[in-house]
Design a protein around this motif. Sequence first.
Motif, PDB file in Angstrom:
ATOM      1  N   LYS A   1      46.145  35.575  34.232  1.00  0.00           N
ATOM      2  CA  LYS A   1      45.233  35.544  35.371  1.00  0.00           C
ATOM      3  C   LYS A   1      44.226  34.426  35.151  1.00  0.00           C
ATOM      4  O   LYS A   1      43.856  34.131  34.019  1.00  0.00           O
ATOM      5  N   VAL A   2      43.790  33.826  36.247  1.00  0.00           N
ATOM      6  CA  VAL A   2      42.731  32.823  36.166  1.00  0.00           C
ATOM      7  C   VAL A   2      41.413  33.556  35.913  1.00  0.00           C
ATOM      8  O   VAL A   2      41.103  34.537  36.584  1.00  0.00           O
ATOM      9  N   LEU A   3      40.659  33.093  34.933  1.00  0.00           N
ATOM     10  CA  LEU A   3      39.390  33.730  34.590  1.00  0.00           C
ATOM     11  C   LEU A   3      38.322  33.297  35.594  1.00  0.00           C
ATOM     12  O   LEU A   3      37.856  32.154  35.571  1.00  0.00           O
ATOM     13  N   LEU A   4      37.948  34.206  36.478  1.00  0.00           N
ATOM     14  CA  LEU A   4      36.990  33.896  37.536  1.00  0.00           C
ATOM     15  C   LEU A   4      35.592  34.334  37.103  1.00  0.00           C
ATOM     16  O   LEU A   4      35.350  35.524  36.875  1.00  0.00           O
ATOM     17  N   PRO A   5      34.636  33.418  36.999  1.00  0.00           N
ATOM     18  CA  PRO A   5      33.288  33.773  36.544  1.00  0.00           C
ATOM     19  C   PRO A   5      32.454  34.425  37.639  1.00  0.00           C
ATOM     20  O   PRO A   5      32.674  34.206  38.834  1.00  0.00           O
ATOM     21  N   MET A   6      31.470  35.200  37.213  1.00  0.00           N
ATOM     22  CA  MET A   6      30.590  35.899  38.148  1.00  0.00           C
ATOM     23  C   MET A   6      29.826  34.919  39.029  1.00  0.00           C
ATOM     24  O   MET A   6      29.612  35.167  40.218  1.00  0.00           O
TER      25      MET A   6
ATOM     26  N   ASN B   1      41.955  41.917  25.017  1.00  0.00           N
ATOM     27  CA  ASN B   1      41.538  42.056  26.411  1.00  0.00           C
ATOM     28  C   ASN B   1      40.426  41.053  26.734  1.00  0.00           C
ATOM     29  O   ASN B   1      39.492  40.869  25.948  1.00  0.00           O
ATOM     30  N   VAL B   2      40.537  40.442  27.908  1.00  0.00           N
ATOM     31  CA  VAL B   2      39.552  39.456  28.358  1.00  0.00           C
ATOM     32  C   VAL B   2      39.019  39.909  29.713  1.00  0.00           C
ATOM     33  O   VAL B   2      39.797  40.205  30.630  1.00  0.00           O
ATOM     34  N   THR B   3      37.681  39.948  29.856  1.00  0.00           N
ATOM     35  CA  THR B   3      37.087  40.350  31.134  1.00  0.00           C
ATOM     36  C   THR B   3      35.921  39.429  31.474  1.00  0.00           C
ATOM     37  O   THR B   3      35.196  38.969  30.585  1.00  0.00           O
ATOM     38  N   THR B   4      35.788  39.171  32.766  1.00  0.00           N
ATOM     39  CA  THR B   4      34.730  38.271  33.238  1.00  0.00           C
ATOM     40  C   THR B   4      33.723  38.975  34.129  1.00  0.00           C
ATOM     41  O   THR B   4      32.744  38.358  34.553  1.00  0.00           O
ATOM     42  N   GLY B   5      33.951  40.237  34.427  1.00  0.00           N
ATOM     43  CA  GLY B   5      33.140  40.932  35.425  1.00  0.00           C
ATOM     44  C   GLY B   5      33.783  40.873  36.798  1.00  0.00           C
ATOM     45  O   GLY B   5      33.444  41.643  37.692  1.00  0.00           O
ATOM     46  N   VAL B   6      34.722  39.943  36.974  1.00  0.00           N
ATOM     47  CA  VAL B   6      35.482  39.822  38.225  1.00  0.00           C
ATOM     48  C   VAL B   6      36.961  40.072  37.959  1.00  0.00           C
ATOM     49  O   VAL B   6      37.652  40.689  38.775  1.00  0.00           O
ATOM     50  N   VAL B   7      37.452  39.616  36.804  1.00  0.00           N
ATOM     51  CA  VAL B   7      38.866  39.687  36.449  1.00  0.00           C
ATOM     52  C   VAL B   7      39.024  40.314  35.073  1.00  0.00           C
ATOM     53  O   VAL B   7      38.238  40.046  34.165  1.00  0.00           O
ATOM     54  N   ASP B   8      40.057  41.165  34.937  1.00  0.00           N
ATOM     55  CA  ASP B   8      40.450  41.719  33.643  1.00  0.00           C
ATOM     56  C   ASP B   8      41.888  41.280  33.357  1.00  0.00           C
ATOM     57  O   ASP B   8      42.764  41.401  34.213  1.00  0.00           O
ATOM     58  N   THR B   9      42.130  40.776  32.156  1.00  0.00           N
ATOM     59  CA  THR B   9      43.477  40.354  31.780  1.00  0.00           C
ATOM     60  C   THR B   9      43.629  40.474  30.269  1.00  0.00           C
ATOM     61  O   THR B   9      42.709  40.905  29.574  1.00  0.00           O
ATOM     62  N   THR B  10      44.800  40.116  29.766  1.00  0.00           N
ATOM     63  CA  THR B  10      45.067  40.168  28.329  1.00  0.00           C
ATOM     64  C   THR B  10      45.649  38.833  27.874  1.00  0.00           C
ATOM     65  O   THR B  10      46.189  38.066  28.681  1.00  0.00           O
ATOM     66  N   VAL B  11      45.525  38.556  26.586  1.00  0.00           N
ATOM     67  CA  VAL B  11      46.164  37.379  26.006  1.00  0.00           C
ATOM     68  C   VAL B  11      47.656  37.669  25.873  1.00  0.00           C
ATOM     69  O   VAL B  11      48.055  38.592  25.161  1.00  0.00           O
ATOM     70  N   ALA B  12      48.474  36.900  26.589  1.00  0.00           N
ATOM     71  CA  ALA B  12      49.911  37.166  26.632  1.00  0.00           C
ATOM     72  C   ALA B  12      50.662  36.504  25.495  1.00  0.00           C
ATOM     73  O   ALA B  12      51.713  37.000  25.076  1.00  0.00           O
TER      74      ALA B  12
ATOM     75  N   PRO C   1      29.472  35.210  32.020  1.00  0.00           N
ATOM     76  CA  PRO C   1      29.756  36.076  30.863  1.00  0.00           C
ATOM     77  C   PRO C   1      31.257  36.218  30.636  1.00  0.00           C
ATOM     78  O   PRO C   1      32.027  36.424  31.564  1.00  0.00           O
ATOM     79  N   LEU C   2      31.675  36.078  29.384  1.00  0.00           N
ATOM     80  CA  LEU C   2      33.078  36.277  29.015  1.00  0.00           C
ATOM     81  C   LEU C   2      33.103  37.270  27.866  1.00  0.00           C
ATOM     82  O   LEU C   2      32.512  37.028  26.810  1.00  0.00           O
ATOM     83  N   ASN C   3      33.770  38.401  28.077  1.00  0.00           N
ATOM     84  CA  ASN C   3      33.820  39.447  27.065  1.00  0.00           C
ATOM     85  C   ASN C   3      35.258  39.627  26.580  1.00  0.00           C
ATOM     86  O   ASN C   3      36.185  39.720  27.384  1.00  0.00           O
ATOM     87  N   ILE C   4      35.411  39.681  25.264  1.00  0.00           N
ATOM     88  CA  ILE C   4      36.728  39.830  24.650  1.00  0.00           C
ATOM     89  C   ILE C   4      36.699  40.997  23.679  1.00  0.00           C
ATOM     90  O   ILE C   4      35.808  41.091  22.831  1.00  0.00           O
ATOM     91  N   THR C   5      37.656  41.886  23.836  1.00  0.00           N
ATOM     92  CA  THR C   5      37.798  43.012  22.918  1.00  0.00           C
ATOM     93  C   THR C   5      39.237  43.058  22.426  1.00  0.00           C
ATOM     94  O   THR C   5      40.153  42.597  23.108  1.00  0.00           O
ATOM     95  N   SER C   6      39.410  43.585  21.226  1.00  0.00           N
ATOM     96  CA  SER C   6      40.735  43.635  20.630  1.00  0.00           C
ATOM     97  C   SER C   6      41.044  45.050  20.173  1.00  0.00           C
ATOM     98  O   SER C   6      40.211  45.701  19.537  1.00  0.00           O
ATOM     99  N   SER C   7      42.221  45.517  20.546  1.00  0.00           N
ATOM    100  CA  SER C   7      42.676  46.843  20.139  1.00  0.00           C
ATOM    101  C   SER C   7      44.105  46.718  19.633  1.00  0.00           C
ATOM    102  O   SER C   7      45.043  46.533  20.426  1.00  0.00           O
ATOM    103  N   GLY C   8      44.263  46.801  18.325  1.00  0.00           N
ATOM    104  CA  GLY C   8      45.589  46.599  17.755  1.00  0.00           C
ATOM    105  C   GLY C   8      46.038  45.169  17.960  1.00  0.00           C
ATOM    106  O   GLY C   8      45.341  44.226  17.595  1.00  0.00           O
TER     107      GLY C   8
END
Length: 252
Positions: free
Chosen positions: A180-185, A153-164, A142-149
């Motif tokens: 951050k490296v996106l680590l899958p569940m 934000n990118v989250t995998t259930g293991v790692v949380d990071t942002t688009v830099a 699962p890869l979840n992406i949310t945007s605020s302003g």
Amino acid sequence: MATQFQSHVCKFLLLFILQCIITTTTLAQAPAPAPSGPTNITKILEKAGQFTTLMRLFKLTQVGDQINTQLNNSNQGMTVFAPTDNAFSALKSGTLNSLSDQQKVELLQFHVLPQYLTTSQFQTISNPLRTQAGDSASNKFPLNITSSGNQVNVTTGVVDTTVANTIYTDGSLAVYQVDKVLLPMDLFGPPSPAPAPTPEKKKKSGADDDTPATDDSTPSADASGAVGFGGHLHGFMVGSVGVITLIALFCL
């Protein structure tokens, strides 16, 4: 004078004709503007810098070739999240070496979306997003992406990071820097709980009991294997007393 004038005119015409020939030949040999080459994810990352590890993994797993082939042979766009060299360096020592070749492919494919997304589209997408790694519905990738302003934000259930940063975008391919490296569940999540043991069936009693009923009238064996004759001895003794009593009455 006329002869000299004619001579100058001839020289001028010869020079003019020679210059025209040279100019025409030069223009004919000038190369045409080179067409823009096919999209190449490796060249894009190389130009951006700080993505040496990702480029090496793309080459090792051939995922980079898969991205280029798909981009240049179909109308399907793609989005790539590119971890920096510092992101890979921040992983626990031995993380990449602990993965099999297939798992390395899945890790890289998890960073690739089979659709072109702009930063503004991140605000309206439906999560979880499907990646090139495959299944996102059963909590594997699962890869979840949310945007605020302006923050994505990118989250995998293991790692949380942002688009830099936005590294590249051309309407077909979008490449975004993540720190951050996106680590899958499926590869880095907690192990699945072991299934509960099946309870043993209780032993039935009565008629279904495997132990046969004991008959007091039959000989029984003790631990030494000896057979008891308690009932028969009792009968023998009673009979003997009766015989003795009859003999005593007869003698009287």
